[in-house]
Motif scaffolding. Structure first.
Motif, short mmCIF file in Angstrom:
data_model
loop_
_atom_site.label_atom_id
_atom_site.label_comp_id
_atom_site.label_asym_id
_atom_site.label_seq_id
_atom_site.Cartn_x
_atom_site.Cartn_y
_atom_site.Cartn_z
N GLY A 1 75.39 60.46 69.98
CA GLY A 1 75.92 59.89 68.75
C GLY A 1 75.07 58.74 68.25
O GLY A 1 74.70 58.70 67.07
N PHE A 2 74.70 57.83 69.17
CA PHE A 2 73.93 56.67 68.74
C PHE A 2 72.56 57.08 68.19
O PHE A 2 72.13 56.66 67.13
CB PHE A 2 73.77 55.65 69.88
CG PHE A 2 73.13 54.38 69.42
CD1 PHE A 2 73.90 53.39 68.83
CD2 PHE A 2 71.75 54.20 69.50
CE1 PHE A 2 73.30 52.21 68.36
CE2 PHE A 2 71.15 53.04 69.02
CZ PHE A 2 71.93 52.04 68.46
N VAL A 3 71.89 57.96 68.96
CA VAL A 3 70.52 58.38 68.57
C VAL A 3 70.55 59.16 67.25
O VAL A 3 69.77 58.89 66.34
CB VAL A 3 69.88 59.22 69.70
CG1 VAL A 3 68.60 59.91 69.21
CG2 VAL A 3 69.58 58.33 70.91
N TYR A 4 71.46 60.11 67.13
CA TYR A 4 71.48 60.95 65.91
C TYR A 4 71.92 60.14 64.69
O TYR A 4 71.35 60.29 63.61
CB TYR A 4 72.37 62.18 66.12
CG TYR A 4 71.90 63.09 67.25
CD1 TYR A 4 70.54 63.21 67.55
CD2 TYR A 4 72.80 63.82 68.01
CE1 TYR A 4 70.11 64.03 68.57
CE2 TYR A 4 72.36 64.66 69.04
CZ TYR A 4 71.02 64.75 69.32
OH TYR A 4 70.58 65.56 70.33
N ASP A 5 72.92 59.29 64.87
CA ASP A 5 73.34 58.43 63.75
C ASP A 5 72.17 57.58 63.27
O ASP A 5 71.96 57.41 62.08
CB ASP A 5 74.48 57.49 64.19
CG ASP A 5 75.81 58.24 64.29
OD1 ASP A 5 75.88 59.38 63.80
OD2 ASP A 5 76.76 57.68 64.86
N TRP A 6 71.47 57.01 64.24
CA TRP A 6 70.35 56.12 63.92
C TRP A 6 69.30 56.89 63.12
O TRP A 6 68.81 56.43 62.09
CB TRP A 6 69.74 55.59 65.23
CG TRP A 6 68.92 54.35 65.09
CD1 TRP A 6 69.33 53.07 65.34
CD2 TRP A 6 67.54 54.26 64.67
NE1 TRP A 6 68.30 52.19 65.11
CE2 TRP A 6 67.20 52.89 64.70
CE3 TRP A 6 66.58 55.19 64.29
CZ2 TRP A 6 65.91 52.43 64.36
CZ3 TRP A 6 65.31 54.74 63.93
CH2 TRP A 6 65.00 53.38 63.97
N ALA A 7 68.97 58.09 63.60
CA ALA A 7 67.94 58.90 62.92
C ALA A 7 68.39 59.26 61.50
O ALA A 7 67.61 59.14 60.55
CB ALA A 7 67.65 60.17 63.71
N ILE A 8 69.64 59.67 61.36
CA ILE A 8 70.15 60.06 60.04
C ILE A 8 70.15 58.86 59.09
O ILE A 8 69.70 58.94 57.95
CB ILE A 8 71.58 60.68 60.16
CG1 ILE A 8 71.50 62.02 60.90
CG2 ILE A 8 72.22 60.86 58.78
CD1 ILE A 8 72.85 62.57 61.37
N HIS B 1 71.87 48.12 72.08
CA HIS B 1 73.22 48.66 71.95
C HIS B 1 73.92 48.70 73.31
O HIS B 1 75.05 48.23 73.46
CB HIS B 1 73.14 50.06 71.33
CG HIS B 1 74.45 50.77 71.21
ND1 HIS B 1 75.37 50.47 70.24
CD2 HIS B 1 75.00 51.77 71.95
CE1 HIS B 1 76.43 51.26 70.36
NE2 HIS B 1 76.23 52.06 71.41
N TYR B 2 73.24 49.25 74.30
CA TYR B 2 73.88 49.39 75.61
C TYR B 2 73.86 48.09 76.41
O TYR B 2 74.73 47.85 77.25
CB TYR B 2 73.29 50.57 76.39
CG TYR B 2 73.69 51.88 75.76
CD1 TYR B 2 75.05 52.20 75.61
CD2 TYR B 2 72.76 52.79 75.28
CE1 TYR B 2 75.45 53.37 75.00
CE2 TYR B 2 73.15 53.98 74.67
CZ TYR B 2 74.49 54.26 74.53
OH TYR B 2 74.90 55.42 73.92
N ARG B 3 72.84 47.25 76.14
CA ARG B 3 72.80 45.95 76.82
C ARG B 3 74.00 45.10 76.38
O ARG B 3 74.70 44.53 77.21
CB ARG B 3 71.49 45.22 76.49
CG ARG B 3 71.26 43.98 77.36
CD ARG B 3 69.97 43.23 76.99
NE ARG B 3 68.77 43.99 77.29
CZ ARG B 3 67.91 44.47 76.39
NH1 ARG B 3 68.13 44.28 75.09
NH2 ARG B 3 66.83 45.13 76.76
N GLU B 4 74.25 45.11 75.06
CA GLU B 4 75.39 44.34 74.52
C GLU B 4 76.73 44.79 75.12
O GLU B 4 77.63 44.00 75.28
CB GLU B 4 75.47 44.51 73.00
CG GLU B 4 74.44 43.67 72.25
CD GLU B 4 74.26 44.15 70.80
OE1 GLU B 4 75.15 44.86 70.29
OE2 GLU B 4 73.20 43.81 70.20
N ARG B 5 76.81 46.07 75.45
CA ARG B 5 78.05 46.60 76.04
C ARG B 5 78.05 46.54 77.57
O ARG B 5 78.95 47.09 78.21
CB ARG B 5 78.24 48.06 75.58
CG ARG B 5 78.81 48.15 74.19
CD ARG B 5 78.44 49.43 73.45
NE ARG B 5 78.85 49.32 72.05
CZ ARG B 5 78.16 48.63 71.12
NH1 ARG B 5 77.04 48.01 71.44
NH2 ARG B 5 78.60 48.57 69.88
#
Lengths: 518, 518
Positions: free
Chosen positions: B456-463, B410-414
């Motif tokens: 946001g990224f981590v929590y969204d992913w987990a959910i 995610h962060y590499r792409e950005r």
């Protein structure tokens, strides 16, 4: 192993058929009155339920004579100690039906009693008056099983043993095992926080249950069916429903962690001279057997002799007769030769230190079964001997057996103890690893005064000694009058506050567990 | 063993001294507003508290500059991620004082935040605005210990390691072990339902805690300090407070079961090529080591290299370098020779099946300590490298490490990933036995936008993957905005209903855990 329950169940059923039914609970516990706020069942209600369930899943019977009513099996318990007068038993097959039923009952102020395998012994699963019974027997699907994590998600009505049979070929087993295994259902196990014979090793359901699906009193479905081992997002809501005996909602689904089936299982029986020696043997077992010790049961000579006399007349005692106490220990491990070495060393130490004076170890499955019989058939033997009282108190291990002696002394002093007397076959046995004693006795049929007197003595004794009046059976209706004595005002108020906030109309399993909410 | 916490603590303290303090929590989480219903602290309030506590147990400071305020150590957390603006910290020494404090605060509508060792990482123990801090550090007596049952009754402020040190010579140990052991307090452990490194073997606090003493928001003391292993008398009230993060009352006493100290402890480190092989090694460990397996930790190459670079420059890798994954397993048993045989067989099988390609086993205590360093110093290494984000998600084991790769992608792409970039040192490690991953990263100091983006990224992913956004750290204030996303409306409503019924004025730890109650 430890399968006395299924036998006990059948025995009890046939005893019920021969003996007259116990009087109505409402005639025995006279301080509990039917609440006026609950509506009486009307034809329009039954008509509604018939729109939710197929006709074979609605049992309705207005017959007043319990000997003839088809409702009797649901109104009474196996010990024939509790009896309600419900005229309607509903058998939902899925959660959405439970939701519709409760929503309707909540709106109409119809009281409800949830029922699973009907194996409880505190009357929690039977109506007190005319509550509608919602029975989960027809919700019995295993929803999923993950064979890497060992986590099973099941319907509330799955029978404990059925789940175990399903898991066995997959290399797993259930984390709880109890007498009624062949009939009790997981929803009921959760609702009563059933303990049983493996608690020492696998802990309580507060640990093994990972999530629940519960229909709340207003019909809302709470889907909390997590399959995660750890989850700290907010209050652990499922914990509230574990042991709430159906007074806060109706459990419809369970997510449960199951342990691996052990590769090696061993059992040994010991003969010991005193309860102090039973405790010493237990402490030494924790030291020497440690991680493989999975159970440690004890019973007294009177239990042993009763089993011999009533159940196993043609069998030889497997170990020295006339010993004051007996113990049976079980190990579960992953390498037979290691477990055997540990047990050999333990038994040798027991004999050398004269803690035990005799010990046998089962060498094969046949011997294992034969040994277990002497422990497992105790409840069956006493039920076969007449109307039986059963208690399950918890307290400091050191005090555990003192109660049995004190009960006997109490009734001996009053001239009420003995074979041809009011209180007979007073026996004690239990799970020493959990500080849990079962005390049982035979009393005259349907003599509620005699029953109440023994209740009073046993519960007072437990409360006075900082014990619990119920380690696993629960409060139900049988012990609700003792709640204000064994809990502080603050605890009672907090329970009332929780009950009122989740079930403001009080329709879920009224008259039980929490006093003063109606 | 596993003592990285104490070191981390000291490192963190010294980092805090050098680095500037994090902005106020209320400036970062801008959607949370101070509730008008809470009174501002007045001199008369302080005067009252001085009648309850001796003057050295009342810390009051109106200084606005946090660099100079004596309140700063209580207003901030160790990771320097949360900061409140309280002007008063109270140190009760006994339960009756806590009762008086809460009764007064409830009457006066003064908000309260309970605090123990201040080692939490979700801001649960720090004020958001001006809440009064009630710190339990001076309630630190071990009230009783029963050396037959292994049950300890302790004050909430007893430090976990102090209890362990007390138990060690008596042959017992604490059932939970975590990084912050040297500072965290049992009251805080209970309130956050701390998991840690022994959960796999001893289960969660919902099982080991037998009873609690809790001061309810109105000052009432609920004495539920049972020392019974089993007690089914009504709702299991203590369960509500385990993991409630102080929002329902203040835990002042704990009754806890402690296990025997193991006679033999062994550890082994493995080098593995993929996360799939880590899982295989874990499944095989459950098969071969079964009852003696007490822990199974894993970490990635990036964690290993960071520890080498930052903490252990002068040490040789104890095992093949440049492996993609590492694992450390621990066994606890009662016979060294049996355990050794089982481990030998396991390690041989691992090598023969090529699941692991290198493995070492500690032969003495020195080697054990040396091996543990590579795991235990990971958090310290990342904290030493800059401002560190720490997450603890739970999910199906199969998915556990995928998150780390996805975060990097995610962060590499950005264009935001890398050593001289915004997100650096993204590493993953955790307790594989519990399906619990810790993911950490370094970010620029005090850049809340960057922090919020990763949250946001981590929590969204987990959910999205049916996981939990917090396996053990809790919700606190840090994750309260995510509660409505990871819980259903029904669950939130039930939590609100419980919160409102127990704490109608909402004074206990407001703005946290349960959204929508203020």
């Amino acid at each position: 192993m430890f399968r006395y329950g299924r036998r006990l169940l059948h025995t009890s059923r046939s005893i019920q058929a021969q003996k007259s039914l116990t009087p109505l609970t409402s005639e025995k516990i006279t301080n509990i009155k039917r609440s006026d706020k609950f509506k009486q069942l009307e034809q329009s209600d039954i008509d509604y339920f018939r729109t939710v369930l197929t006709s074979n899943n609605v049992v309705h019977d207005e017959e007043l004579n319990p000997e003839q009513s088809t409702m009797t099996p649901y109104n009474t318990d196996f010990f024939n100690l509790h009896r309600g007068a419900s005229k309607l038993c509903l058998f939902p097959t899925e959660t959405s039906q439970v939701s519709k039923i409760l929503k309707y009952c909540n709106e109409q102020k119809l009281a409800v009693v949830p029922q699973g395998g009907n194996t409880g012994v505190s009357g929690g699963q039977n109506p007190v008056f005319d509550e509608i019974i919602v029975n989960t027997s027809k919700m019995n699907k295993i929803r999923s099983f993950n064979d890497i994590s060992g986590i099973a998600v099941v319907d509330a009505g799955v029978v404990l043993e059925s789940l175990d049979n399903y898991l066995a070929p997959l290399g797993y087993t259930v984390p709880l095992d109890l007498g009624a295994k062949g009939s009790c259902q997981l929803g009921g196990n959760v609702s009563t926080n059933a303990g049983g014979l493996r608690l020492m090793k696998f802990g309580s359901l507060h640990g093994s249950v990972l999530g629940l699906e519960v229909v709340l009193p207003d019909g809302t479905i709470m889907d909390n069916l997590s399959t995660l081992r750890k989850d700290n997002t907010g209050y652990d809501l499922k914990q509230l429903f574990i042991g709430a005996e159906g007074t806060l909602g109706l459990v419809t689904g369970i997510s449960i962690m199951t342990p691996r089936k052990p590769k090696s299982v061993n059992i040994a029986m010991l003969a010991l001279d005193s309860f102090e020696k039973v405790q010493e043997a237990f402490v030494m077992a924790k030291e020497d057997l440690s991680e493989i010790l999975s159970g440690f049961e004890f019973w007294d000579r009177e239990s042993m002799e009763l089993v011999k006399r009533v159940m196993l007349q043609d069998k030889e005692y497997p170990i020295e007769a006339k010993s004051k106490f007996y113990a049976l220990l079980e190990t579960q491990g992953s390498r037979q030769e290691h477990d055997q070495e540990k047990i050999d060393a333990y038994l040798t130490r027991l004999m050398e230190t004269e803690v035990a004076h005799d010990g046998v170890m089962a060498q094969d499955e046949k011997q294992t079964t034969a040994l277990w019989q002497w422990r497992e058939r105790i409840p069956e033997a006493i039920v076969k001997s007449g109307t039986a009282m059963t208690y399950d108190v918890a307290m400091d291990v050191q005090l555990l057996y003192k109660m049995v002696g004190d009960v006997k002394d109490h009734y001996r002093e009053r001239g009420l103890l003995g074979d041809d007397n009011v209180y007979k076959n007073v026996i004690g046995f239990g799970h020493i690893g959990d500080g849990n004693l079962h005390i049982m006795a035979n009393i005259p049929d349907h003599d509620y005064k005699v029953q109440k007197d023994m209740d009073g003595f046993v519960y007072d004794w437990a409360i006075k000694h900082n014990g619990s009046i119920t380690a696993e059976h629960g409060i139900g209706v049988a012990k609700v009058n003792y709640m204000t004595r064994c809990k502080t005002d603050v605890q009672i108020r907090l329970m009332q506050s929780i009950k009122n906030s989740i079930d403001p109309n009080g329709i879920m399993n009224p008259y039980k567990v929490v006093p003063g909410v109606l």
